[in-house]
Write a protein that holds these residues in place. Structure first.
Motif, PDB file in Angstrom:
ATOM      1  N   ASP A  73       0.861  -1.179   0.000  1.00 19.16           N
ATOM      2  CA  ASP A  73       0.000   0.000   0.000  1.00 19.16           C
ATOM      3  C   ASP A  73       0.900   1.233   0.000  1.00 19.16           C
ATOM      4  OD1 ASP A  73      -1.806   2.017   0.341  1.00 19.16           O
ATOM      5  OD2 ASP A  73      -2.778   1.170   2.109  1.00 19.16           O
ATOM      6  N   ALA A  74       0.968   1.893  -1.151  1.00 16.67           N
ATOM      7  CA  ALA A  74       1.883   3.026  -1.286  1.00 16.67           C
ATOM      8  C   ALA A  74       1.538   4.160  -0.329  1.00 16.67           C
ATOM      9  CB  ALA A  74       1.867   3.531  -2.727  1.00 16.67           C
ATOM     10  N   THR A  75       0.294   4.261   0.081  1.00 19.28           N
ATOM     11  CA  THR A  75      -0.111   5.349   0.971  1.00 19.28           C
ATOM     12  C   THR A  75       0.483   5.180   2.372  1.00 19.28           C
ATOM     13  OG1 THR A  75      -2.151   4.202   1.645  1.00 19.28           O
ATOM     14  CG2 THR A  75      -2.262   5.643  -0.291  1.00 19.28           C
ATOM     15  N   LYS A  76       0.936   3.968   2.697  1.00 20.91           N
ATOM     16  CA  LYS A  76       1.504   3.720   4.020  1.00 20.91           C
ATOM     17  C   LYS A  76       3.030   3.855   4.023  1.00 20.91           C
ATOM     18  CE  LYS A  76      -2.231   0.613   5.479  1.00 20.91           C
ATOM     19  NZ  LYS A  76      -2.570  -0.736   5.993  1.00 20.91           N
ATOM     20  N   LEU A  77       3.600   4.149   2.863  1.00 21.20           N
ATOM     21  CA  LEU A  77       5.045   4.310   2.780  1.00 21.20           C
ATOM     22  C   LEU A  77       5.446   5.727   3.162  1.00 21.20           C
ATOM     23  CD1 LEU A  77       5.743   2.522  -0.639  1.00 21.20           C
ATOM     24  CD2 LEU A  77       6.007   1.565   1.660  1.00 21.20           C
ATOM     25  N   SER A  78       6.677   5.876   3.571  1.00 23.27           N
ATOM     26  CA  SER A  78       7.204   7.212   3.841  1.00 23.27           C
ATOM     27  C   SER A  78       7.325   7.977   2.529  1.00 23.27           C
ATOM     28  CB  SER A  78       8.582   7.116   4.504  1.00 23.27           C
ATOM     29  OG  SER A  78       9.520   6.558   3.606  1.00 23.27           O
ATOM     30  N   ASP A  79       7.440   9.291   2.618  1.00 22.01           N
ATOM     31  CA  ASP A  79       7.573  10.101   1.409  1.00 22.01           C
ATOM     32  C   ASP A  79       8.792   9.668   0.605  1.00 22.01           C
ATOM     33  OD1 ASP A  79       5.332  11.510   2.086  1.00 22.01           O
ATOM     34  OD2 ASP A  79       6.414  13.221   2.969  1.00 22.01           O
ATOM     35  N   ARG A  80       9.884   9.375   1.278  1.00 25.66           N
ATOM     36  CA  ARG A  80      11.116   8.941   0.599  1.00 25.66           C
ATOM     37  C   ARG A  80      10.896   7.628  -0.133  1.00 25.66           C
ATOM     38  NH1 ARG A  80      16.922   8.685   1.100  1.00 25.66           N
ATOM     39  NH2 ARG A  80      17.641   6.536   0.832  1.00 25.66           N
ATOM     40  N   ALA A  81      10.285   6.658   0.572  1.00 20.15           N
ATOM     41  CA  ALA A  81      10.066   5.343  -0.040  1.00 20.15           C
ATOM     42  C   ALA A  81       9.085   5.425  -1.207  1.00 20.15           C
ATOM     43  CB  ALA A  81       9.553   4.356   1.008  1.00 20.15           C
TER      44      ALA A  81
END
Length: 301
Positions: free
Chosen positions: A39-47
């Motif tokens: 889930d890309a929404t749960k990744l940090s901005d960098r990741a």
């Protein structure tokens, strides 16, 4: 070490570190997968930013593109991917896609379409070079590229290039009459479309590398090439591009190590093999250049 060797050494260090960083980032992102999905929404901005860059580069991996047109007034441009083969024989549906831009059945043809399709199949049915020209406009008729100025309807891409587009009907007639061979022509389904000066911006930030157009490479069929087209172009560019090509080929060969392949046509003795490099000497040279080998941000070419 000579200046050229130092530059190649820095390129090797940069390449290794970039490869290692990408692996680490992907592994970190992989640990956050749930039920095999991320889930890309749960990744940090960098990741998330890294993942977007990575996926975008996967889609355009080692593409060699031919710029068809560029309008500096409105910031639009069009290019074709030269090295994404799609088919070398065509079915009736693919022929319809090439001619009309959408896959339809015979019942949907008007009477004037059927003879054109039959002629095209007779000329190109058993041998036809079709490529995926890009992700945009894949529902439109294919773009025909060739090197024949005498074809009726053909238009030179730019003065002096001797590369032409269009002239489909004349190409079909020429093949049927024995004047040309089917593989003298390249058909491209889809293209890269750019707006808002994106092509120029991508070049400025280093996402793409503009090089002078070579007619022989633009017209070359990507069929069982002894060397992939991207590597051939990179080697012709020379310098660090040639070295990056060599490093990529070494990685693909899975032979182990990170040696730079020596070239018989080089007389500048600028190729470097890991076995020929003393680690203490590397550190000494990097220290002289005020570069910390362990600092990714300090190593740049």
């Amino acid at each position: 070490l000579s200046l050229i060797s130092i530059v190649n050494l820095l390129l090797l260090v940069w390449y290794r570190k970039a490869h290692k960083m990408a692996e680490q980032e992907l592994n970190d992102i992989g640990t956050k997968a749930e039920n095999g999905q991320i889930d890309a929404t749960k990744l940090s901005d960098r990741a998330r930013q890294f993942l977007e860059i990575y996926l975008d580069n996967q889609e355009t991996w080692q593409e060699v593109c031919l710029v068809l047109e560029q309008n500096p007034n409105d910031g639009t441009a069009t290019s074709l991917v030269l090295n994404r083969p799609m088919a070398f024989k065509v079915s009736q549906n693919l022929a319809s896609l090439i001619l009309h831009g959408s896959v339809v059945t015979n019942k949907q043809y008007v009477s004037t379409d059927i003879p054109q399709l039959e002629k095209f199949m007779e000329a190109f049915g058993q041998e036809c070079a079709v490529y995926i020209g890009g992700p945009d406009d894949q529902d439109k008729p294919a773009i025909l590229i060739h090197g024949f100025p005498e074809l009726d309807g053909a238009k030179e891409l730019a003065p002096g290039t001797n590369i032409y587009r269009g002239g489909l009907n004349a190409a079909v007639e020429g093949v049927l009459n024995g004047n040309y061979k089917p593989l003298d022509f390249r058909f491209f389904v889809g293209r890269h479309g750019y707006d808002q000066n994106k092509l120029e911006l991508d070049a400025m930030i280093g996402k793409i590398q503009p090089v002078a157009c070579a007619r022989a490479l633009a017209l070359k069929q990507c069929i069982s090439l002894p060397k992939p087209l991207w590597h051939e172009v990179m080697e012709l560019c020379g310098g660090e591009f040639k070295k990056i090509s060599s490093l990529e080929l070494q990685k693909m060969s899975d032979l182990g190590g990170w040696q730079v392949e020596a070239d018989d046509d080089d007389d500048d003795d600028d190729d470097i093999d890991d076995d020929d490099i003393d680690n203490d000497e590397i550190v000494d040279e990097l220290d002289q250049l005020d570069i910390d080998e362990d600092d990714e941000d300090d190593v740049s070419i």
